[in-house]
Design an enzyme around this catalytic site. Structure first.
Site, mmCIF file in Angstrom:
data_model
loop_
_atom_site.group_PDB
_atom_site.id
_atom_site.type_symbol
_atom_site.label_atom_id
_atom_site.label_comp_id
_atom_site.label_asym_id
_atom_site.label_seq_id
_atom_site.Cartn_x
_atom_site.Cartn_y
_atom_site.Cartn_z
ATOM 1 N N ASN A 162 0.872 -1.169 0.000
ATOM 2 C CA ASN A 162 0.000 0.000 0.000
ATOM 3 C C ASN A 162 0.911 1.221 0.000
ATOM 4 O OD1 ASN A 162 -1.660 2.178 0.606
ATOM 5 N ND2 ASN A 162 -2.799 1.119 2.219
ATOM 6 N N TYR A 209 -8.253 15.817 -7.486
ATOM 7 C CA TYR A 209 -7.372 15.239 -8.506
ATOM 8 C C TYR A 209 -6.439 16.292 -9.101
ATOM 9 C CZ TYR A 209 -6.016 12.341 -12.513
ATOM 10 O OH TYR A 209 -5.311 11.618 -13.438
ATOM 11 N N SER A 246 -3.725 17.178 -6.677
ATOM 12 C CA SER A 246 -2.730 16.107 -6.534
ATOM 13 C C SER A 246 -1.780 16.066 -7.729
ATOM 14 C CB SER A 246 -3.428 14.754 -6.359
ATOM 15 O OG SER A 246 -4.019 14.299 -7.570
ATOM 16 N N LYS A 247 -2.307 16.292 -8.924
ATOM 17 C CA LYS A 247 -1.470 16.211 -10.112
ATOM 18 C C LYS A 247 -0.590 17.450 -10.278
ATOM 19 C CE LYS A 247 -2.638 12.116 -11.218
ATOM 20 N NZ LYS A 247 -1.653 11.009 -11.039
ATOM 21 N N SER A 273 -1.047 15.034 -14.929
ATOM 22 C CA SER A 273 -2.224 15.030 -15.791
ATOM 23 C C SER A 273 -2.408 16.418 -16.370
ATOM 24 C CB SER A 273 -3.469 14.640 -14.994
ATOM 25 O OG SER A 273 -4.659 14.925 -15.703
#
Length: 253
Positions: free
Chosen positions: A62, A163, A166-167, A151
């Site tokens: 993990n 998202y 985070s990217k 991304s």
């Protein structure tokens, strides 16, 4: 870096992009440490890759668990003797609006758990794996490359607070690590794709998929093999470091 006989670790390797990366790098003669929470998936992939004449081992881990990550990277260096590369392919997406408003009143909010779960995997997981890979590279005096997956959404996208954040983070970490680790012979790179032809993309409603594709100048989604080719370029070009390679078919969010 010539990939022949180099030891490359890949997270999220059981499926999708991570699996495609592993298969491409096996073709180049690299030995592979395959990391994923899906133990059976990485072990099956490792057995398949061994048929190509290279070494491969699967590790159940993990990436958000610090102790597991530390133990896994120490174990893979015990198994392989060194580590020359890491591809941080593990990632999740849990899209949603910051607020949902009905009749002038807030009906729902993005939960902390929804936000944090994405940050945990995409940012913390990337940080922990990169830190431990770099530690092992330095201590075994192995030159290496760390690749993060960002991304096109890193610029900010509606419905992707978690998202996008985070990217953007993994893209900036790439720059920081290039400046910190260069003196140890460690380069960093980042790939920022648009939507990729994966199982997740296949679940899109047909009308939404068609509308999205029409907005892409290349008129199609990226193939996982094309991202693997981009990673190969970063590894093989010794002057590439600290930069994000956009692979989005001309898309701009």
């Amino acid at each position: 870096m010539n990939l022949q006989n180099q030891v490359i670790a890949i997270t999220g390797a059981a499926q999708g992009l991570g699996k495609a990366m592993a298969e491409e790098f096996a073709k180049q003669g690299a030995h592979l440490a395959l990391l994923d929470m899906q133990k059976e998936g990485v072990e099956a992939l490792a057995n398949d890759i061994k048929k190509r004449g290279v070494s491969a081992l699967g590790y159940a881990v993990n990436v958000t668990d610090e102790a597991q990550v530390e133990q896994t990277f120490a174990k893979l260096v015990d198994d392989f003797g060194q580590i020359n590369g890491l591809i941080n392919s593990a990632g999740i997406m849990r899209d949603g609006m910051l607020l949902k408003v009905k009749d002038g009143k807030v009906a729902d909010k993005m939960s902390l758990q929804q936000f944090q779960s994405v940050m945990d995997v995409n940012v913390t997981g990337t940080f922990l794996c990169s830190r431990e890979a770099a530690t092992q590279m330095v201590e075994t005096k192995s030159q290496g490359v760390i690749i993060n997956i960002s991304s096109v959404s890193r610029a900010g996208n509606m419905g992707q607070t978690n998202y996008s954040a985070s990217k953007a983070a993994v893209s900036t970490m790439t720059v920081s690590w290039a400046k910190e680790l260069g003196r140890f012979g460690i380069r960093t790179g980042c790939i920022a794709p648009g939507l990729v032809e994966t199982a997740m993309a296949a679940q899109m409603r047909p009308e939404m998929r068609e509308m999205f594709i029409k907005s892409i100048p290349a008129q199609r989604l990226a193939e996982v093999e094309e991202l693997a080719h981009a990673a190969k370029f970063i590894f093989e070009n010794d002057y590439f470091t600290g930069r994000t390679l956009e692979l989005d078919g001309g898309t701009r969010v």
